[in-house]
Design a protein around this motif. Structure first.
Motif, PDB file in Angstrom:
ATOM      1  N   ALA A  89      21.591  65.871  22.123  1.00  0.00           N
ATOM      2  CA  ALA A  89      21.144  67.043  21.372  1.00  0.00           C
ATOM      3  C   ALA A  89      22.306  68.001  21.125  1.00  0.00           C
ATOM      4  O   ALA A  89      22.465  68.538  20.018  1.00  0.00           O
ATOM      5  N   GLU A  90      23.144  68.199  22.159  1.00  0.00           N
ATOM      6  CA  GLU A  90      24.299  69.086  22.009  1.00  0.00           C
ATOM      7  C   GLU A  90      25.279  68.534  20.985  1.00  0.00           C
ATOM      8  O   GLU A  90      25.826  69.275  20.166  1.00  0.00           O
ATOM      9  N   GLN A  91      25.506  67.221  21.028  1.00  0.00           N
ATOM     10  CA  GLN A  91      26.431  66.602  20.073  1.00  0.00           C
ATOM     11  C   GLN A  91      25.908  66.726  18.642  1.00  0.00           C
ATOM     12  O   GLN A  91      26.666  67.037  17.723  1.00  0.00           O
ATOM     13  N   ASN A  92      24.606  66.499  18.467  1.00  0.00           N
ATOM     14  CA  ASN A  92      24.025  66.623  17.127  1.00  0.00           C
ATOM     15  C   ASN A  92      24.115  68.057  16.612  1.00  0.00           C
ATOM     16  O   ASN A  92      24.392  68.299  15.439  1.00  0.00           O
ATOM     17  N   GLU A  93      23.882  69.006  17.509  1.00  0.00           N
ATOM     18  CA  GLU A  93      23.954  70.417  17.133  1.00  0.00           C
ATOM     19  C   GLU A  93      25.372  70.791  16.710  1.00  0.00           C
ATOM     20  O   GLU A  93      25.583  71.466  15.694  1.00  0.00           O
ATOM     21  N   ALA A  94      26.351  70.298  17.463  1.00  0.00           N
ATOM     22  CA  ALA A  94      27.751  70.587  17.125  1.00  0.00           C
ATOM     23  C   ALA A  94      28.131  69.942  15.801  1.00  0.00           C
ATOM     24  O   ALA A  94      28.875  70.524  14.998  1.00  0.00           O
ATOM     25  N   LYS A  95      27.610  68.733  15.566  1.00  0.00           N
ATOM     26  CA  LYS A  95      27.920  68.028  14.329  1.00  0.00           C
ATOM     27  C   LYS A  95      27.356  68.767  13.114  1.00  0.00           C
ATOM     28  O   LYS A  95      28.047  68.969  12.112  1.00  0.00           O
ATOM     29  N   THR A  96      26.092  69.200  13.197  1.00  0.00           N
ATOM     30  CA  THR A  96      25.490  69.911  12.070  1.00  0.00           C
ATOM     31  C   THR A  96      26.153  71.265  11.855  1.00  0.00           C
ATOM     32  O   THR A  96      26.322  71.710  10.717  1.00  0.00           O
ATOM     33  N   LYS A  97      26.576  71.902  12.940  1.00  0.00           N
ATOM     34  CA  LYS A  97      27.259  73.184  12.834  1.00  0.00           C
ATOM     35  C   LYS A  97      28.577  73.001  12.083  1.00  0.00           C
ATOM     36  O   LYS A  97      28.941  73.793  11.220  1.00  0.00           O
TER      37      LYS A  97
END
Length: 120
Positions: A89-97
């Motif tokens: 979830a953290e990786q996906n959030e960083a990617k979309t950011k």
């Protein structure tokens, strides 16, 4: 002949003989390096190093579990599974950011000018 069920065990060893045995055992060399617990400043440094390595290990475990979960196979260890989901979830959030941020220089400059209050 004596009556009763008196049981006679081995004679008790004297305190002197027990002490001699303990001293003999202490003098006996053991295999490997002799290690002593650190004291003072070195103890503080050792604790800091241990805390650092534990944090690194936790992070590595989270990354590995995230990779295992993203592979799509079934995963049975629930505590590792949870940390893997959280890491994903953290990786996906960083990617979309990162994707949503403006990547062109002109867009970034316009954003900075808007923050300063100038309209572009």
């Amino acid at each position: 002949m004596a009556q009763g069920k008196g049981k006679f065990g081995a004679a008790k060893k004297s305190a002197g003989s027990q002490k001699k045995k303990a001293v003999k055992q202490k003098k006996k060399t053991s295999k490997g390096w002799k290690t002593h617990a650190a004291k003072g400043r070195k103890a503080h440094v050792a604790k800091a190093e241990q805390a650092t390595s534990e944090a690194i290990n936790r992070k590595n475990e989270a990354l590995v579990s995230a990779r295992a979960l993203s592979a799509g196979d079934k995963f049975f260890l629930s505590d590792i599974k949870d940390s893997g989901k959280k890491e994903l979830a953290e990786q996906n959030e960083a990617k979309t950011k990162k994707e949503n941020k403006s990547t062109k220089v002109s867009d970034r400059l316009k954003d900075q000018l808007r923050k300063l209050g100038r309209e572009v």
